[in-house]
Design a protein around this motif. Sequence first.
Motif, short mmCIF file in Angstrom:
data_model
loop_
_atom_site.label_atom_id
_atom_site.label_comp_id
_atom_site.label_asym_id
_atom_site.label_seq_id
_atom_site.Cartn_x
_atom_site.Cartn_y
_atom_site.Cartn_z
N THR A 1 0.85 -1.18 0.00
CA THR A 1 0.00 0.00 0.00
C THR A 1 0.89 1.23 0.00
OG1 THR A 1 -1.62 -1.21 1.28
CG2 THR A 1 -1.87 1.18 1.20
N VAL A 2 0.44 2.24 -0.73
CA VAL A 2 1.22 3.47 -0.81
C VAL A 2 0.52 4.61 -0.10
CG1 VAL A 2 2.53 3.07 -2.92
CG2 VAL A 2 0.20 3.84 -3.06
N ASN A 3 1.21 5.69 0.03
CA ASN A 3 0.69 6.89 0.65
C ASN A 3 -0.58 7.35 -0.06
OD1 ASN A 3 0.33 9.46 1.68
ND2 ASN A 3 2.53 9.87 1.77
N ILE A 4 -1.51 7.88 0.68
CA ILE A 4 -2.75 8.40 0.08
C ILE A 4 -2.42 9.55 -0.86
CG2 ILE A 4 -4.88 9.66 0.59
CD1 ILE A 4 -5.17 6.78 1.24
N ASN A 5 -1.45 10.37 -0.52
CA ASN A 5 -1.03 11.43 -1.43
C ASN A 5 -0.15 10.81 -2.50
OD1 ASN A 5 -2.30 13.42 0.08
ND2 ASN A 5 -0.56 13.57 1.47
N THR A 6 -0.58 10.90 -3.74
CA THR A 6 0.10 10.20 -4.82
C THR A 6 0.23 11.06 -6.07
OG1 THR A 6 -1.83 8.85 -4.37
CG2 THR A 6 0.08 7.72 -5.09
N THR A 7 1.23 10.85 -6.95
CA THR A 7 1.35 11.55 -8.23
C THR A 7 1.72 10.58 -9.32
OG1 THR A 7 2.02 13.64 -7.31
CG2 THR A 7 2.70 13.25 -9.52
N ILE A 8 1.20 10.80 -10.47
CA ILE A 8 1.43 9.91 -11.59
C ILE A 8 2.19 10.70 -12.65
CG2 ILE A 8 0.32 8.47 -13.33
CD1 ILE A 8 -2.18 8.66 -11.47
N THR A 9 3.31 10.17 -13.12
CA THR A 9 4.00 10.81 -14.22
C THR A 9 3.86 9.96 -15.46
OG1 THR A 9 5.96 9.95 -13.11
CG2 THR A 9 5.75 12.30 -13.20
N SER A 10 3.38 10.57 -16.52
CA SER A 10 3.23 9.97 -17.83
C SER A 10 2.49 8.63 -17.85
CB SER A 10 4.62 9.77 -18.45
OG SER A 10 5.29 10.98 -18.50
N PRO A 11 1.26 8.59 -17.32
CA PRO A 11 0.53 7.34 -17.42
C PRO A 11 0.13 7.07 -18.86
CG PRO A 11 -0.88 9.03 -16.53
CD PRO A 11 0.50 9.63 -16.66
N ILE B 1 -8.67 12.19 -5.36
CA ILE B 1 -9.94 11.79 -5.96
C ILE B 1 -10.99 12.79 -5.49
CG2 ILE B 1 -11.61 9.93 -6.24
CD1 ILE B 1 -9.03 8.67 -6.85
N TYR B 2 -11.77 13.31 -6.45
CA TYR B 2 -12.80 14.29 -6.16
C TYR B 2 -14.15 13.85 -6.72
CZ TYR B 2 -9.07 17.60 -5.07
OH TYR B 2 -7.99 18.22 -4.51
N THR B 3 -15.22 14.31 -6.07
CA THR B 3 -16.55 14.17 -6.65
C THR B 3 -16.69 15.25 -7.71
OG1 THR B 3 -17.63 15.72 -5.13
CG2 THR B 3 -17.49 13.41 -4.42
N VAL B 4 -17.73 15.18 -8.52
CA VAL B 4 -17.95 16.22 -9.53
C VAL B 4 -18.31 17.55 -8.87
CG1 VAL B 4 -18.51 14.70 -11.44
CG2 VAL B 4 -20.32 15.46 -9.92
N LEU B 5 -18.67 17.52 -7.60
CA LEU B 5 -18.97 18.76 -6.87
C LEU B 5 -17.72 19.37 -6.24
CD1 LEU B 5 -22.31 17.70 -5.15
CD2 LEU B 5 -21.99 19.04 -7.24
N GLY B 6 -16.56 18.71 -6.43
CA GLY B 6 -15.31 19.24 -5.93
C GLY B 6 -14.91 18.78 -4.54
N GLN B 7 -15.65 17.85 -3.95
CA GLN B 7 -15.31 17.35 -2.61
C GLN B 7 -14.16 16.35 -2.72
OE1 GLN B 7 -18.41 15.07 -0.75
NE2 GLN B 7 -17.37 15.03 1.23
N ASN B 8 -13.10 16.58 -1.95
CA ASN B 8 -11.95 15.68 -1.94
C ASN B 8 -12.31 14.45 -1.12
OD1 ASN B 8 -9.52 14.32 -1.38
ND2 ASN B 8 -8.36 16.20 -1.58
N ILE B 9 -12.30 13.28 -1.76
CA ILE B 9 -12.67 12.03 -1.08
C ILE B 9 -11.51 11.03 -1.11
CG2 ILE B 9 -15.15 12.28 -1.40
CD1 ILE B 9 -14.83 10.37 -3.82
N ILE C 1 -10.03 11.93 -10.99
CA ILE C 1 -8.72 11.57 -10.44
C ILE C 1 -7.74 12.61 -10.94
CG2 ILE C 1 -6.89 9.85 -10.41
CD1 ILE C 1 -9.07 7.77 -10.93
N LYS C 2 -7.11 13.30 -10.00
CA LYS C 2 -6.18 14.37 -10.36
C LYS C 2 -4.78 14.04 -9.88
CE LYS C 2 -9.30 18.30 -10.45
NZ LYS C 2 -9.52 19.66 -9.96
N SER C 3 -3.82 14.34 -10.74
CA SER C 3 -2.42 14.31 -10.34
C SER C 3 -1.86 15.67 -10.72
CB SER C 3 -1.68 13.18 -11.06
OG SER C 3 -1.50 13.49 -12.42
#
Length: 85
Positions: free
Chosen positions: A1-11, A37-45, A73-75
Amino acid sequence: TVNINTTITSPSSVFPNPTYNVITINGKNLNVNEIEIYTVLGQNITSKVEFNKPSDTKILIDLSQLHEGVYIIKSMENSYRIMKL
């Protein structure tokens, strides 16, 4: 398992979309530093999902705890819309 805070480079791919539970991100040299990860209303979940990095080229995100709907899903470099069924 990795940290909840994550970044993706060049998927190279994010699948399946739509999904029932788990999405996979495949790419070269994925760097898991800050993904949100966000809902379409902008809530960070982000805290409601689990991340797993079985290899340097694959990240699994478990969305099974989320309700049906559209999520973003944002990076630092990319943003993806995922539909959870």
